[in-house]
Design a protein around this motif. Structure first.
Motif, PDB file in Angstrom:
ATOM      1  N   ASP A   1      -8.372   3.986   4.268  1.00  0.00           N
ATOM      2  CA  ASP A   1      -7.542   2.823   4.244  1.00  0.00           C
ATOM      3  C   ASP A   1      -7.999   1.669   5.153  1.00  0.00           C
ATOM      4  O   ASP A   1      -8.195   2.003   6.142  1.00  0.00           O
TER       5      ASP A   1
ATOM      6  N   TYR B   1      -7.305  -3.241   7.496  1.00  0.00           N
ATOM      7  CA  TYR B   1      -7.747  -4.411   8.418  1.00  0.00           C
ATOM      8  C   TYR B   1      -9.224  -4.675   8.317  1.00  0.00           C
ATOM      9  O   TYR B   1      -9.851  -5.194   9.211  1.00  0.00           O
TER      10      TYR B   1
ATOM     11  N   ARG C   1       4.606  -7.866  -0.624  1.00  0.00           N
ATOM     12  CA  ARG C   1       4.549  -6.706  -0.785  1.00  0.00           C
ATOM     13  C   ARG C   1       3.263  -6.697  -2.103  1.00  0.00           C
ATOM     14  O   ARG C   1       3.718  -6.357  -3.098  1.00  0.00           O
TER      15      ARG C   1
ATOM     16  N   SER D   1      -1.307  -8.082   2.981  1.00  0.00           N
ATOM     17  CA  SER D   1      -0.129  -8.074   3.770  1.00  0.00           C
ATOM     18  C   SER D   1      -0.822  -8.601   5.256  1.00  0.00           C
ATOM     19  O   SER D   1       0.029  -9.135   6.120  1.00  0.00           O
ATOM     20  N   LYS D   2      -1.935  -8.384   5.662  1.00  0.00           N
ATOM     21  CA  LYS D   2      -2.479  -8.670   6.854  1.00  0.00           C
ATOM     22  C   LYS D   2      -3.251  -9.991   6.776  1.00  0.00           C
ATOM     23  O   LYS D   2      -2.615 -11.145   7.350  1.00  0.00           O
TER      24      LYS D   2
ATOM     25  N   THR E   1      -4.759  -4.586   1.338  1.00  0.00           N
ATOM     26  CA  THR E   1      -3.712  -4.933   1.304  1.00  0.00           C
ATOM     27  C   THR E   1      -3.714  -6.602   1.473  1.00  0.00           C
ATOM     28  O   THR E   1      -4.706  -6.957   2.129  1.00  0.00           O
TER      29      THR E   1
ATOM     30  N   SER F   1       0.698  -1.168  -0.062  1.00  0.00           N
ATOM     31  CA  SER F   1       0.055   0.013  -0.010  1.00  0.00           C
ATOM     32  C   SER F   1       0.771   1.427  -0.016  1.00  0.00           C
ATOM     33  O   SER F   1       0.358   2.352  -0.626  1.00  0.00           O
TER      34      SER F   1
HETATM   35  C1  LIG Z   1      -0.028  -2.549   7.435  1.00  0.00           C
HETATM   36  C2  LIG Z   1      -0.919  -1.683   7.025  1.00  0.00           C
HETATM   37  C3  LIG Z   1      -0.749  -1.130   5.883  1.00  0.00           C
HETATM   38  C4  LIG Z   1      -0.179  -2.505   4.776  1.00  0.00           C
HETATM   39  O1  LIG Z   1       0.864  -1.811   4.140  1.00  0.00           O
HETATM   40  P1  LIG Z   1       1.452  -2.813   2.946  1.00  0.00           P
HETATM   41  O2  LIG Z   1       2.508  -1.682   2.462  1.00  0.00           O
HETATM   42  O3  LIG Z   1       0.472  -2.995   2.092  1.00  0.00           O
HETATM   43  O4  LIG Z   1       2.133  -3.889   3.629  1.00  0.00           O
HETATM   44  C5  LIG Z   1      -1.324  -0.127   5.372  1.00  0.00           C
HETATM   45  N1  LIG Z   1      -2.239   0.769   6.036  1.00  0.00           N
HETATM   46  C6  LIG Z   1      -1.991   0.488   7.312  1.00  0.00           C
HETATM   47  C7  LIG Z   1      -2.704   1.406   8.149  1.00  0.00           C
HETATM   48  C8  LIG Z   1      -1.489  -0.532   8.077  1.00  0.00           C
HETATM   49  O5  LIG Z   1      -1.592  -0.895   9.175  1.00  0.00           O
END
Ligand SMILES: *Cc1c(COP(=O)(O)O)cnc(C)c1O
Length: 350
Positions: A180, A183, A218, A209-210, A207, A81
């Protein structure tokens, strides 16, 4: 409301001539490819990586579009992101001239990206229960305000912000509202992508990522109007998503069931953590969470943080952050990890 994308963009971006890659000019899959200076013999690794990947990730976007209920042309994929955040600054914010509004306490990258791009930040803190102060946000907006970043569920507080407040911003602010939703997978609130058709000034970020457990690959997503996505595609580095990432995530999307069961486990573990934190008298507050972490207030948080590290337990120290005084942010771990954390915390606080 009168939102005009071209007048919001930095003037030189409106007519920017983007790089055209070899894979832009010929998109067929069959043929003798002598156009990109690749190695025709393959790769030095077991798997072949010698060909440049699809610069627009078409196959992957088709699949993401289907699960997210948007059109492929409404999706931008970034190297995390964080790449989308940076591109937004570069597309919309004139260094030393424009400003953005941030709502602390919130995700740190918005401010870092603003600083890197020499863009001023106006901060309008959240309320004590981490909701938007919309009156103050509207007061802070001026004719140089390009973007408002809203994080929901918010990092580090874990709560959702009121939908009606975000809608108010979308209705009355003529710049971009970035929501954003990193989550979003940990709660059942519908995504703001449902509002894309109503608001040309909305950009939603999610994302892999979570909840999907793919932080190392990524891959971040941004959803917005076709026009806005086109701009991001024009200014991004041509091959910003590796072929390996594209292939891996394509296969991952077929395993959505497994993601759902991991999410359920994480939510159960969040309950477990909360229950055991409640049993510790010294714990002063556990903020309600809609995410995969808990923000917890303890006495002398800095010391507790250091003592946890001595036990090889690493949490995020938010003690110095506005409205998070003496708070630690605890990511939900496995049962064993959570037990180890609770045991160490009890020993420290008792
Ligand atoms: C973890 C997180 C992201 C994710 O970032 P990436 O670059 O996709 O890993 C984005 N916004 C928030 C608020 C986060 O906590």
């Amino acid at each position: 409301m009168s939102f005009d994308l071209n007048s919001l963009l930095r003037p030189h971006i409106v007519n920017l001539q983007p790089y055209t890659s070899a894979r832009d000019e010929y998109t067929g899959k069959e043929g003798v490819f002598l156009d990109a200076n690749e190695n025709p013999y393959g790769s030095i690794t077991d798997q072949d990586f010698n060909r440049y990947p699809d610069p627009y990730q078409s196959e992957l976007k088709e699949k993401i579009a289907a699960i997210k209920n948007v059109k492929p042309s409404q999706i931008f994929l970034g190297n995390g992101s964080d790449e989308a955040i940076d591109l937004l600054f570069r597309a919309f914010c004139n260094p030393g001239v424009d400003n953005v509004i941030l709502l602390p306490p919130t995700y740190g990258m918005y401010e870092v990206s603003a600083s890197i791009n020499d863009v001023a930040v106006k901060k309008v803190p959240l309320t004590a229960d981490f909701q938007l102060q919309t009156d103050l946000i509207f007061e802070a907006i001026n004719d140089k305000t390009k973007i408002i970043f809203v994080c929901s569920p918010n990092n580090p507080s874990g709560n959702k912000v009121k939908r009606s407040d975000v809608l108010l911003l979308l209705k009355h602010f003529n710049g971009l509202v970035v929501v954003d939703e990193a989550y979003i997978d940990f709660n059942d609130e519908p995504s703001f992508t449902n509002h894309l058709k109503d608001f040309p000034n909305l950009l939603v970020m999610q994302t892999f990522s979570k909840a999907w457990g793919l932080a190392s690959l990524r891959l971040g997503m941004a959803f917005a109007s076709e026009e806005l996505i086109k701009i991001l595609n024009r200014i991004k580095p041509p091959y910003n998503i590796s072929g390996l990432t594209q292939e891996t995530v394509l296969a991952a999307i077929d395993k959505q069931n497994k993601v759902d069961s991991m999410i359920q486990k994480i939510l159960d573990e969040r309950d477990f953590l909360e229950k055991h934190l409640l049993e510790i008298d010294a714990v002063q507050k556990i903020h309600p969470s809609q995410a995969n972490f808990l923000l917890v207030k303890v006495p002398a948080a800095n010391q507790v943080y250091e003592q946890l590290i001595e036990n090889k337990i690493i949490v995020r120290n938010r003690a110095k952050v506005q409205l998070c005084e003496n708070c630690l942010r605890i990511s939900v771990g496995t049962r064993d990890e959570n037990k180890a954390f609770i045991k160490a915390l009890k020993a420290i606080l008792d």
